[in-house]
Design a protein around this motif. Structure first.
Motif, PDB file in Angstrom:
ATOM      1  N   ALA A 138      -3.218   0.001   1.252  1.00 44.01           N
ATOM      2  CA  ALA A 138      -4.824   0.325   1.161  1.00 44.01           C
ATOM      3  C   ALA A 138      -4.865   0.985   2.776  1.00 44.01           C
ATOM      4  CB  ALA A 138      -5.498  -0.982   1.030  1.00 44.01           C
ATOM      5  N   ARG A 139      -6.051   0.938   2.937  1.00 45.11           N
ATOM      6  CA  ARG A 139      -6.382   1.421   4.430  1.00 45.11           C
ATOM      7  C   ARG A 139      -5.918   0.468   5.485  1.00 45.11           C
ATOM      8  NH1 ARG A 139     -12.417   2.612   3.717  1.00 45.11           N
ATOM      9  NH2 ARG A 139     -12.442   1.130   5.320  1.00 45.11           N
ATOM     10  N   ASP A 184      -8.230  -2.435   6.399  1.00 47.08           N
ATOM     11  CA  ASP A 184      -9.030  -3.230   5.340  1.00 47.08           C
ATOM     12  C   ASP A 184      -8.336  -4.677   5.456  1.00 47.08           C
ATOM     13  OD1 ASP A 184     -10.160  -1.328   3.883  1.00 47.08           O
ATOM     14  OD2 ASP A 184      -8.424  -1.047   2.431  1.00 47.08           O
ATOM     15  N   VAL A 216      -7.958  -9.490   1.572  1.00 50.46           N
ATOM     16  CA  VAL A 216      -8.477  -9.454   0.125  1.00 50.46           C
ATOM     17  C   VAL A 216      -8.765  -7.960  -0.288  1.00 50.46           C
ATOM     18  CG1 VAL A 216     -10.347 -10.064  -1.370  1.00 50.46           C
ATOM     19  CG2 VAL A 216      -9.492 -11.726   0.086  1.00 50.46           C
ATOM     20  N   GLN A 217      -9.376  -7.294   0.636  1.00 46.11           N
ATOM     21  CA  GLN A 217      -9.579  -5.811  -0.083  1.00 46.11           C
ATOM     22  C   GLN A 217      -8.369  -5.204  -0.009  1.00 46.11           C
ATOM     23  OE1 GLN A 217     -12.419  -4.377  -0.904  1.00 46.11           O
ATOM     24  NE2 GLN A 217     -11.217  -2.704  -1.313  1.00 46.11           N
ATOM     25  N   ALA A 218      -7.373  -5.247   0.881  1.00 47.28           N
ATOM     26  CA  ALA A 218      -6.265  -4.610   0.822  1.00 47.28           C
ATOM     27  C   ALA A 218      -5.298  -4.992  -0.535  1.00 47.28           C
ATOM     28  CB  ALA A 218      -5.161  -4.861   1.854  1.00 47.28           C
ATOM     29  N   THR A 219      -5.403  -6.212  -0.767  1.00 46.20           N
ATOM     30  CA  THR A 219      -4.900  -6.705  -2.240  1.00 46.20           C
ATOM     31  C   THR A 219      -5.333  -6.133  -3.353  1.00 46.20           C
ATOM     32  OG1 THR A 219      -4.170  -8.875  -1.165  1.00 46.20           O
ATOM     33  CG2 THR A 219      -4.242  -8.893  -3.561  1.00 46.20           C
ATOM     34  N   VAL A 220      -6.888  -6.041  -3.514  1.00 46.62           N
ATOM     35  CA  VAL A 220      -7.499  -5.580  -4.762  1.00 46.62           C
ATOM     36  C   VAL A 220      -7.156  -4.018  -4.713  1.00 46.62           C
ATOM     37  CG1 VAL A 220      -9.705  -4.838  -5.535  1.00 46.62           C
ATOM     38  CG2 VAL A 220      -9.427  -7.216  -4.575  1.00 46.62           C
ATOM     39  N   SER A 221      -7.229  -3.277  -3.384  1.00 48.48           N
ATOM     40  CA  SER A 221      -6.808  -1.951  -3.602  1.00 48.48           C
ATOM     41  C   SER A 221      -5.305  -1.776  -3.900  1.00 48.48           C
ATOM     42  CB  SER A 221      -6.845  -1.274  -1.967  1.00 48.48           C
ATOM     43  OG  SER A 221      -8.324  -1.472  -1.666  1.00 48.48           O
ATOM     44  N   SER A 249      -5.124  -1.983  -7.839  1.00 40.22           N
ATOM     45  CA  SER A 249      -5.577  -0.907  -8.423  1.00 40.22           C
ATOM     46  C   SER A 249      -4.809   0.141  -8.348  1.00 40.22           C
ATOM     47  CB  SER A 249      -7.179  -0.879  -7.918  1.00 40.22           C
ATOM     48  OG  SER A 249      -7.197  -0.241  -6.606  1.00 40.22           O
TER      49      SER A 249
END
Length: 142
Positions: free
Chosen positions: A96-97, A100, A103-108, A111
């Motif tokens: 991810a970025r 991040d 949690v956000q990096a995992t979701v990104s 996806s």
């Protein structure tokens, strides 16, 4: 003349004889190896990882013995999640970025690799279902 039944030849559908533990352990080890190689060859998790993931899903479904289908049936989403979570914790920029959170990096990350997950998991479940159906219709005579 006696009519003794000849044992049927083994097919691709009944070849898998490895334990679920062995198949899962090998698949995870190979997936971690592919992850490291992909990160060494590129800036983040990419196509190499996706191709290896889908291939390992197919290989695991064909290698496992019928009594251990469940272990391989749940392997793809758990393995993908574990790899992406480990990278989100250690190097978020690889999935991810860079700024991040976990949690956000995992979701990104999930996806970004959803196509590989869907194809690999679909192939795995499809092969397990085909093997199960074949083995029910053609019981082994061993």
């Amino acid at each position: 003349m006696s009519s003794t039944a000849q044992p049927r030849p083994r097919t691709l559908w009944d070849e898998g004889r490895r334990s679920g533990r062995d198949v899962v352990s090998l698949a995870v080890a190979l997936l971690l190896t592919a992850t490291v190689l992909d990160l060494l060859l590129s800036d983040g998790l990419g196509l190499l990882y996706d191709l290896v993931f889908a291939t390992l899903c197919v290989g695991a479904a064909l290698a496992v013995r019928p009594s251990d289908f469940f272990a391989v049936g749940v392997l793809p989403p758990l393995a993908m999640f574990a790899i992406v979570l480990l990278l989100a914790l250690s190097d978020p920029g690889s999935v991810a970025r860079a700024d991040d959170g976990v949690v956000q990096a995992t979701v990104s990350g999930l996806s970004r690799h959803a196509v590989a997950l869907v194809l690999g998991y679909g192939a795995c479940l499809g092969l397990l279902a085909a093997r199960r159906s074949y083995l029910q219709r053609h019981p082994a005579t061993d």
